[in-house]
Design a protein around this motif. Structure first.
Motif, short mmCIF file in Angstrom:
data_model
loop_
_atom_site.label_atom_id
_atom_site.label_comp_id
_atom_site.label_asym_id
_atom_site.label_seq_id
_atom_site.Cartn_x
_atom_site.Cartn_y
_atom_site.Cartn_z
N ALA A 198 0.90 -1.37 -0.03
CA ALA A 198 -0.01 -0.11 0.29
C ALA A 198 0.72 1.37 -0.08
CB ALA A 198 -0.99 -0.03 1.11
N GLY A 199 0.31 2.35 -0.74
CA GLY A 199 0.99 3.79 -0.42
C GLY A 199 2.96 3.97 -1.40
N PHE A 213 -3.16 7.03 -6.09
CA PHE A 213 -2.74 8.47 -5.72
C PHE A 213 -1.42 9.29 -6.38
CE2 PHE A 213 -3.43 7.23 -0.97
CZ PHE A 213 -4.68 7.45 -1.17
N GLN A 229 1.55 5.67 -7.88
CA GLN A 229 1.61 5.54 -6.89
C GLN A 229 0.84 4.50 -6.00
OE1 GLN A 229 1.01 8.99 -3.73
NE2 GLN A 229 1.96 7.17 -1.77
N SER A 251 -4.08 3.79 -0.88
CA SER A 251 -3.12 2.51 0.95
C SER A 251 -3.95 1.94 1.40
CB SER A 251 -3.31 4.07 1.94
OG SER A 251 -4.98 4.90 1.92
N SER A 272 -2.07 -3.70 3.58
CA SER A 272 -1.91 -2.15 3.87
C SER A 272 -0.81 -1.92 5.06
CB SER A 272 -3.02 -2.38 4.39
OG SER A 272 -3.93 -2.65 4.06
N VAL A 320 -0.46 2.18 8.62
CA VAL A 320 -1.07 3.60 7.71
C VAL A 320 0.27 4.36 8.71
CG1 VAL A 320 -2.89 5.00 7.97
CG2 VAL A 320 -3.23 2.86 7.55
N VAL A 358 1.37 6.18 4.81
CA VAL A 358 1.42 6.01 3.80
C VAL A 358 0.06 7.89 3.59
CG1 VAL A 358 1.29 3.51 2.71
CG2 VAL A 358 -0.67 5.05 3.60
N ALA A 359 0.04 7.70 2.09
CA ALA A 359 -0.97 8.88 1.79
C ALA A 359 -1.97 8.34 2.17
CB ALA A 359 -0.52 9.47 0.65
N SER A 408 -5.17 9.47 1.66
CA SER A 408 -6.34 10.50 0.15
C SER A 408 -7.73 11.31 1.47
CB SER A 408 -7.94 9.54 -0.14
OG SER A 408 -7.78 8.44 0.77
#
Length: 274
Positions: free
Chosen positions: A72-73, A103, A166, A169, A202, A205, A232-233, A235
């Motif tokens: 993820a991310g 992303f 990218q 997330s 994932s 986070v 991670v970014a 959203s």
């Protein structure tokens, strides 16, 4: 299965639908036909099999899009390999669409755009020079990459290139992009073999999460301060949940947020559940 509007194939009766039979008349089967395998992808993105010894020899798929990671991310290197059954001339536009949930923000390439990663999606790999500025225009919402050909794509060998987007997330299944061509030799949208932007892991986070309070005296108002560093970014429309704050006397309801980053949250408010 609809019949796409394609130019005639250079040396065989064009297989305009993958459920049709079509091969060079000199097929070794003696029947003048071998099977085109169904569904993935259309006849325009197929090539004759290495051996035509049987009427059941399937035309080989020649349109493949894969990713490099399911984390993820993180940056995901998307690899594209395509080989049409006829030449696609320079000036045509190759469109990859359906790469949704990435992303990577919008980027637009063009002759007036400075050659920086901020304004276009850069290509790499042996086939990158086939496209103008080694780059393309990217639209995040629809997951669409537009590539203008600076040189023809020929049917004699695969054209291969990569680009980086990218990953989302959160976990999600793979998406299967569509590929089409506009110009003198149009190719209708065809779903490519291979999926991309799948997120299986994932991971964490937040790289760091800290909380402090202003008092530990019972029955006093206590202001909690959170310092969060995402790994991670995150959203727009994502929700952050803080749990385990049991024992408070505060009633359930909407609570105002304070601090320099309160504007990141809708109306600067949060919801408290007692």
């Amino acid at each position: 299965c609809p019949t796409p509007a394609l130019a005639a194939a250079p040396y065989w009766a064009a297989a305009t639908c993958p459920t049709l039979y079509a091969c060079p008349e000199e097929s070794l089967s003696g029947q003048g036909a071998c099977a085109c395998s169904a569904l993935c992808p259309s006849g325009a993105w197929k090539r004759p099999p290495a051996s035509m010894a049987s009427a059941q020899d399937a035309w080989e798929n020649s349109l493949l899009i894969t990713g490099s990671t399911t984390l993820a991310g993180v940056d995901n290197t998307v690899s594209v390999s395509l080989q049409p059954d006829r030449e696609i001339p320079a000036g045509s536009v190759l469109t990859l669409s359906g790469l949704t949930s990435s992303f990577s923000a919008d980027r637009e390439a063009g002759g007036l755009c400075a050659i920086t990663g901020a304004c276009f999606l850069q290509l790499a790999g042996p086939g990158a020079a086939t496209f103008e500025l080694f780059s393309g225009s990217w639209e995040q919402a629809s997951g669409t990459l537009l590539l203008t050909l600076a040189a023809p794509i020929t049917p004699d060998a695969p054209t291969q290139f990569t680009f980086v987007v990218q990953n989302p997330s959160l976990q999600q299944p793979a998406v299967f992009p569509l590929v089409s061509v506009s110009g003198p030799v149009p190719f209708p949208p065809v779903r490519a073999c291979g999926g991309v932007l799948e997120v299986q892991e994932s991971g964490a986070v937040f790289a760091a999460a800290h909380v402090t309070e202003t008092t530990c005296v019972p029955c006093q108002s206590n202001r909690l301060t959170f310092a969060l560093e995402p790994a991670v970014a995150l959203s727009v429309n994502s929700s952050i949940t803080v749990s385990g704050l049991s024992g408070s006397l505060s009633p359930a309801g909407i609570i105002p947020l304070a601090g320099p980053d309160k504007h990141l949250f809708v109306d600067g408010l949060g919801r408290w559940e007692a």
